[in-house]
Design an enzyme around this catalytic site. Structure first.
Site, short mmCIF file in Angstrom:
data_model
loop_
_atom_site.label_atom_id
_atom_site.label_comp_id
_atom_site.label_asym_id
_atom_site.label_seq_id
_atom_site.Cartn_x
_atom_site.Cartn_y
_atom_site.Cartn_z
CB CYS A 73 -0.90 0.00 1.24
SG CYS A 73 -1.79 1.54 1.42
CB CYS A 79 -3.12 6.04 5.82
SG CYS A 79 -4.37 4.92 6.35
CE1 TYR A 313 -22.88 -1.09 28.35
CE2 TYR A 313 -23.25 -3.40 28.85
CZ TYR A 313 -22.86 -2.14 29.26
OH TYR A 313 -22.47 -1.94 30.56
CG ASP A 382 -21.36 -6.10 21.57
OD1 ASP A 382 -20.14 -5.90 21.78
OD2 ASP A 382 -21.86 -5.99 20.44
CB CYS A 409 -14.26 -4.22 20.55
SG CYS A 409 -14.80 -2.90 21.62
N1 SAH Z 1 -24.42 -4.92 20.09
C1 SAH Z 1 -24.32 -3.87 19.11
C2 SAH Z 1 -23.55 -2.63 19.56
C3 SAH Z 1 -22.32 -2.84 20.39
S1 SAH Z 1 -21.33 -1.40 20.61
C4 SAH Z 1 -23.79 -4.42 17.81
O1 SAH Z 1 -23.26 -5.50 17.74
O2 SAH Z 1 -23.89 -3.72 16.81
C5 SAH Z 1 -21.72 -0.91 22.24
C6 SAH Z 1 -23.04 -0.15 22.38
O3 SAH Z 1 -23.19 0.19 23.77
C7 SAH Z 1 -23.12 1.16 21.62
O4 SAH Z 1 -24.26 1.12 20.82
C8 SAH Z 1 -23.23 2.23 22.72
O5 SAH Z 1 -24.06 3.31 22.35
C9 SAH Z 1 -23.85 1.45 23.85
N2 SAH Z 1 -23.61 1.96 25.21
C10 SAH Z 1 -22.53 2.62 25.69
N3 SAH Z 1 -22.64 2.85 27.00
C11 SAH Z 1 -23.83 2.33 27.40
C12 SAH Z 1 -24.50 2.24 28.63
N4 SAH Z 1 -23.98 2.74 29.75
N5 SAH Z 1 -25.70 1.60 28.67
C13 SAH Z 1 -26.24 1.08 27.54
N6 SAH Z 1 -25.64 1.14 26.33
C14 SAH Z 1 -24.46 1.76 26.25
#
Ligand code: SAH
Length: 452
Positions: A73, A79, A313, A382, A409
């Protein structure tokens, strides 16, 4: 201990999630060296020496590591998007697996000898979204590319290896159009110039593509020609939009969206469900990776028809919705109102009537649900990078679900949270890593814990 400007021979033995090679001197002093790979023997020039670690520059690679490949790349590593382009992909998988294992051992205190890491197919072309800032090349032509690391200078680049190949054709057509009419790029420093970003998204499952130009003004001259140019550049373009952004900030998108031609967004299918994606809505950037990740979460959850599933989440609801047909009820909790609205629409669009979504903090909502007598059989967690934290532990202790499936993650906070669940009676049944973002410093992990 080495001091600044020392030159020494160093063997690189590891690499951090920030892409820094790690080597130890004979005296055990740790040096971080950008651009190196585990196995390299280098001539290191010490640039900065702290008490217990320092930073060095690789003046010369004396013996290259076996895992080294030529980075294919032109803008790597400037980048900053890819960190491991100089390392064979199989080795990258091994490195990422070892981070997850190491965190579960060291932070979680779990005695796990090995785990599997899954790759979502090709490490190239997996991103279904790109936002290219506009700049100029040395001949004064408008070009799209990427910001050089830690700067606001645009390094022109049509063909990012992480994006599908046809994105380059759209970028090229947009550049040709803008250069033909001498339309200027936006300049951060002065706030002048029209074109800020080119924004592309595609539905891997649907074949649909949307193209948007983010502009610092209300109109794009010759916009009909722009539409024709980008439609002609690639198959599947169903939506061409302008996004008006006249703010002097780093925020790329606004909700001031004008559809020049076609639909207001694209649709895609993920895990057998259909999703409508607007320029602003959240959507997983690696389609096949998301299907793989959710598939593993689903296998771990092994939901039955009598089960109540709590999806903490939940974002736009994707994980819970992908299991709703197998469950009695799905309850999603998410703190961002727009995501909750998307989740409700996604449920409706897919004819799913046994899912409801609560807009609240995950810990508080879980606590209130348990006080209200809700006792889920499976809890999916999550969380963002910081992990879920103590209030969720408390709610889980009260609700006593059979299974906890954690998708994360950040394996460091996942290991910490898993330890907290272990302390209230859960054991790890399964753990694996999923490489959703090849070439970057990110890796996901999935954990199944069951109540003893
Ligand atoms: N499960 C989803 C998103 C995961 S990312 C997927 O797979 O697409 C984590 C998510 O947690 C985000 O959408 C974020 O807005 C939310 N989040 C962050 N802090 C939070 C909290 N205190 N309570 C509830 N949700 C929250």
């Amino acid at each position: 201990m080495p001091t600044k400007n020392d030159i020494l021979t160093l063997k690189i033995t590891d690499i951090t999630p920030d892409g820094l090679g790690v080597g130890k001197t004979d005296g055990g002093y740790v040096l971080f060296v950008a651009g190196t790979a585990p196995g390299d023997v280098i001539e290191a020039h010490v640039m900065k020496a702290e008490k217990s670690y320092g930073y060095a520059k690789a003046e010369k690679i004396i013996t290259p590591a076996e895992c080294r490949v030529d980075a294919d790349c032109p803008v790597f590593p400037r980048c900053g998007g890819c960190l491991y382009r100089h390392i064979r992909y199989e080795n990258e998988l091994g490195i990422k697996k070892s981070w997850v294992l190491e965190n579960f051992r060291r932070i979680g205190g779990f005695d796990i000898s090995d785990i599997e890491i899954f790759s979502a197919g090709s490490p190239d072309g997996y991103r279904n979204k790109a936002q290219y800032p506009a700049g100029t090349d040395k001949d004064g032509n408008i070009r799209f590319g990427f910001y050089s690391k830690h700067t606001h200078r645009v390094a022109p680049c049509r063909a990012c290896a992480l994006q599908p190949k046809f994105y380059a054709d759209i970028v090229g057509a947009a550049e040709d159009f803008l250069n033909k009419y001498k339309i200027s790029p936006y300049d951060d420093a002065t706030g002048n110039g029209l074109v800020r970003h080119l924004y592309i998204r595609n539905g891997v499952g649907s074949g649909e593509v949307m193209v948007a130009l983010v502009i610092n003004g209300d109109v794009l001259p010759h916009s009909d020609e722009f539409v024709a140019a980008v439609r002609g550049a690639a198959d599947g373009v169903v939506s061409v939009m302008l996004i008006i952004n006249k703010e002097r900030s780093n925020v790329i998108l606004t909700d001031n969206v004008i559809t020049l031609w076609g639909k207001d967004g694209i649709a895609d299918t993920l895990c057998g469900l259909r999703f409508e994606i607007s320029p602003l809505s959240f959507y997983q950037v690696n389609h096949d990776g998301a299907e793989l990740l959710y598939g593993i979460a689903k296998k771990y959850a092994a939901v039955e028809k009598s089960d109540v599933l709590l999806d903490l989440y939940c974002g736009t609801g994707t994980i819970g919705l992908s299991m709703a047909r197998e469950a009695k009820e799905v309850i999603g909790v998410e703190i961002i109102p727009a995501a909750v609205r998307n989740a409700r629409e996604n449920a409706k669009n897919n004819g799913i009537s046994n899912a409801k979504f609560i807009c609240a903090d995950a810990g508080k909502a879980a606590d209130e649900l348990s006080d209200g007598g809700v006792s889920p059989d499976v809890v999916i967690i999550d969380p963002p990078r910081r992990g879920c934290g103590a209030d969720v532990y408390g709610a889980i202790e009260k609700m006593r679900p059979e299974k906890i499936v954690m998708v994360s993650c950040n394996s460091a906070t996942a290991a910490r949270d898993a330890r907290a669940f272990a302390d209230i009676g859960y054991t790890i049944e399964s753990l694996c890593a999923v490489d959703m973002f090849p070439r970057t410093g990110h890796v996901e992990c999935v954990v199944l814990m069951t109540r003893k």
